[in-house]
Design a protein around this motif. Structure first.
Motif, short mmCIF file in Angstrom:
data_model
loop_
_atom_site.label_atom_id
_atom_site.label_comp_id
_atom_site.label_asym_id
_atom_site.label_seq_id
_atom_site.Cartn_x
_atom_site.Cartn_y
_atom_site.Cartn_z
N GLU A 196 -40.44 26.06 -0.02
CA GLU A 196 -39.87 26.33 1.31
C GLU A 196 -40.73 27.37 2.03
OE1 GLU A 196 -35.66 27.82 3.33
OE2 GLU A 196 -35.87 27.60 1.14
N LEU A 197 -41.07 27.07 3.28
CA LEU A 197 -41.90 27.97 4.07
C LEU A 197 -41.04 28.76 5.06
CD1 LEU A 197 -44.86 25.57 4.94
CD2 LEU A 197 -44.75 27.27 3.10
N PRO A 198 -41.51 29.97 5.42
CA PRO A 198 -40.80 30.71 6.49
C PRO A 198 -40.82 29.90 7.80
CG PRO A 198 -42.35 32.13 5.32
CD PRO A 198 -42.63 30.74 4.87
N PRO A 199 -39.88 30.12 8.67
CA PRO A 199 -39.82 29.33 9.93
C PRO A 199 -41.12 29.38 10.72
CG PRO A 199 -37.82 30.60 9.63
CD PRO A 199 -38.75 31.05 8.55
N GLN A 200 -41.75 30.54 10.88
CA GLN A 200 -42.97 30.62 11.69
C GLN A 200 -44.09 29.82 11.04
OE1 GLN A 200 -44.31 34.61 12.33
NE2 GLN A 200 -45.93 34.02 13.81
N GLN A 201 -44.25 29.97 9.71
CA GLN A 201 -45.31 29.23 9.01
C GLN A 201 -45.01 27.75 9.01
OE1 GLN A 201 -46.11 30.68 5.08
NE2 GLN A 201 -47.83 29.28 4.73
N ALA A 202 -43.74 27.41 8.92
CA ALA A 202 -43.38 26.00 8.95
C ALA A 202 -43.74 25.39 10.29
CB ALA A 202 -41.87 25.84 8.69
N VAL A 260 -53.06 22.42 -1.65
CA VAL A 260 -51.64 22.08 -1.77
C VAL A 260 -51.31 21.10 -0.66
CG1 VAL A 260 -49.29 22.94 -1.77
CG2 VAL A 260 -51.13 24.33 -2.74
N SER A 261 -50.68 20.03 -0.96
CA SER A 261 -50.25 19.04 0.04
C SER A 261 -48.79 18.73 -0.17
CB SER A 261 -51.11 17.77 -0.06
OG SER A 261 -50.96 17.19 -1.34
N GLY A 262 -48.16 18.30 0.87
CA GLY A 262 -46.77 17.97 0.75
C GLY A 262 -46.13 17.78 2.11
N THR A 263 -44.84 17.71 2.17
CA THR A 263 -44.06 17.49 3.38
C THR A 263 -43.40 18.80 3.78
OG1 THR A 263 -43.67 15.21 2.73
CG2 THR A 263 -42.25 16.13 4.44
N VAL A 264 -43.45 19.06 5.10
CA VAL A 264 -42.85 20.29 5.62
C VAL A 264 -41.43 19.99 6.03
CG1 VAL A 264 -42.99 22.08 7.38
CG2 VAL A 264 -45.09 21.14 6.38
N PHE A 265 -40.51 20.74 5.46
CA PHE A 265 -39.10 20.60 5.84
C PHE A 265 -38.73 21.79 6.72
CE2 PHE A 265 -39.54 18.30 1.86
CZ PHE A 265 -38.89 17.12 2.13
N MET A 266 -38.42 21.48 8.00
CA MET A 266 -38.07 22.55 8.96
C MET A 266 -36.58 22.48 9.25
SD MET A 266 -41.25 22.48 11.67
CE MET A 266 -40.84 20.80 12.15
N GLN A 290 -46.17 26.43 12.36
CA GLN A 290 -47.62 26.31 12.41
C GLN A 290 -48.09 25.10 11.59
OE1 GLN A 290 -49.00 30.07 11.01
NE2 GLN A 290 -48.47 31.18 12.93
N THR A 291 -47.49 24.92 10.44
CA THR A 291 -47.86 23.78 9.58
C THR A 291 -47.55 22.48 10.28
OG1 THR A 291 -47.42 25.14 7.64
CG2 THR A 291 -47.58 22.75 7.31
N HIS A 292 -46.43 22.43 10.99
CA HIS A 292 -46.06 21.22 11.72
C HIS A 292 -47.08 20.91 12.82
CE1 HIS A 292 -43.67 18.21 13.80
NE2 HIS A 292 -43.76 18.95 14.92
N CYS A 293 -47.54 21.95 13.54
CA CYS A 293 -48.53 21.74 14.60
C CYS A 293 -49.83 21.24 13.99
CB CYS A 293 -48.75 23.03 15.37
SG CYS A 293 -47.31 23.57 16.35
N LEU A 294 -50.23 21.79 12.83
CA LEU A 294 -51.44 21.32 12.18
C LEU A 294 -51.31 19.87 11.76
CD1 LEU A 294 -52.30 24.44 9.98
CD2 LEU A 294 -53.49 23.67 12.04
N ALA A 295 -50.13 19.50 11.29
CA ALA A 295 -49.92 18.11 10.88
C ALA A 295 -50.03 17.17 12.06
CB ALA A 295 -48.54 17.98 10.22
N GLN A 296 -49.59 17.62 13.26
CA GLN A 296 -49.71 16.78 14.45
C GLN A 296 -51.17 16.54 14.80
OE1 GLN A 296 -47.23 15.26 16.09
NE2 GLN A 296 -45.78 16.05 14.58
N MET A 297 -52.04 17.51 14.43
CA MET A 297 -53.46 17.36 14.72
C MET A 297 -54.23 16.68 13.58
SD MET A 297 -54.40 20.96 16.67
CE MET A 297 -53.76 21.97 15.36
N GLY A 298 -53.52 16.25 12.54
CA GLY A 298 -54.16 15.50 11.44
C GLY A 298 -54.44 16.32 10.21
#
Length: 276
Positions: A4-10, A37-43, A12-20
């Motif tokens: 589980e990631l903190p909300p702010q890091q989650a 590390v790879s995986g799915t971000v749960f926000m 940022q990770t989501h924005c990076l995922a949108q860019m590939g």
């Protein structure tokens, strides 16, 4: 591996995922990078708290695009009729007559006309007399007496009686028709332009005398009583009608009233000049 990631890091990770970007490095406690590390971000559905008082305003506001600040809403445009949107030339007269608050510009071209302005040159006639106060007496449409009087004059009745006696003696008949009036220059005028123009004084005096003698059937007999009025008439142009009258020159009537001894000399002057 998932965690589980903190909300702010989650976010940022989501924005990076949108860019590939779908993998990231894990940083251990020592600060060195570990394996990928790879995986799915749960926000969480609502990672940031929302103020309940302004929740309604946030919901009603239109969604913004990206991170750009929302522009202010444009002012409402009033709805105009087709006639107001495209005014025609033939409606200008109706608009002009509709009310004083409507201003209609004149569409006609401006035409400039050359006008010749005639400026009269100042007269070269000069006189030392710039102030004049006189009393005039027109007797029987035959005799005109112009006499100097003081600027503050309080002997009008005495002077009138003296003028009537003089006229009766000169014309040798009762004075049953006469008129008296006053002339003052510059009078109530306070503009120095008038006092410096001697020709204006000449014109005013000629007009004044012309009104007094307009009903005289013959050339009037003129008596100039006083130094000022005598000098002023002498300064008039030679072709002035006032200088064509038979004229006797004596002292002023106030002087004759105060000094009766002067009357004999004045009488001889009037007799010899007017009836010679």
């Amino acid at each position: 591996m998932s965690r589980e990631l903190p909300p702010q890091q989650a976010f940022q990770t989501h924005c990076l995922a949108q860019m590939g970007v779908v993998s990231w490095l894990s940083i251990d406690k020592s600060g060195s990078a570990s394996d990928n590390v790879s995986g799915t971000v749960f926000m969480p559905p609502q990672p940031w708290p929302i103020d309940t008082d302004v929740a309604a305003d946030v919901v009603s506001a239109p969604p913004s695009m990206g991170f750009k600040a929302a522009d202010p809403e444009p002012a409402p445009v009033p709805k105009l009729s087709p006639e107001e949107k495209e005014p025609l030339v033939h409606n200008l007269r109706e608009q002009l007559n509709a009310g004083p608050e409507i201003i209609v510009e004149d569409l006609q071209p401006i035409e400039e006309l050359a006008v010749d302005i005639v400026i009269e040159p100042e007269s070269n006639v000069v006189s030392q007399i710039t102030h004049l106060d006189i009393r005039a007496y027109a007797l029987l449409n035959k005799l005109l007496i112009l006499s100097d009087v003081p600027q503050v004059f309080s002997q009008a009745e005495d002077i009138e009686r003296l003028a009537l006696k003089m006229g009766q003696a000169l014309l040798k008949q009762p004075i049953d028709e006469w008129q008296g009036s006053a002339f003052s220059w510059p009078g109530q005028l306070r503009n120095p332009y008038f006092t410096n123009r001697t020709d204006w004084l000449f014109g005013a005096l000629e007009s004044y005398v012309g009104r007094l003698v307009k009903d005289f059937p013959e050339v009037p007999l003129l008596v100039l009583a006083g130094a000022k009025v005598t000098q002023l008439v002498e300064d008039l142009p030679a072709d002035t009608l006032l200088k064509q009258y038979p004229t006797a020159r004596i002292v002023s009537l106030p002087e004759l009233h105060r000094i009766p001894e002067l009357r004999k000399e004045a009488w001889e002057e009037m007799q010899s000049t007017l009836f010679s």
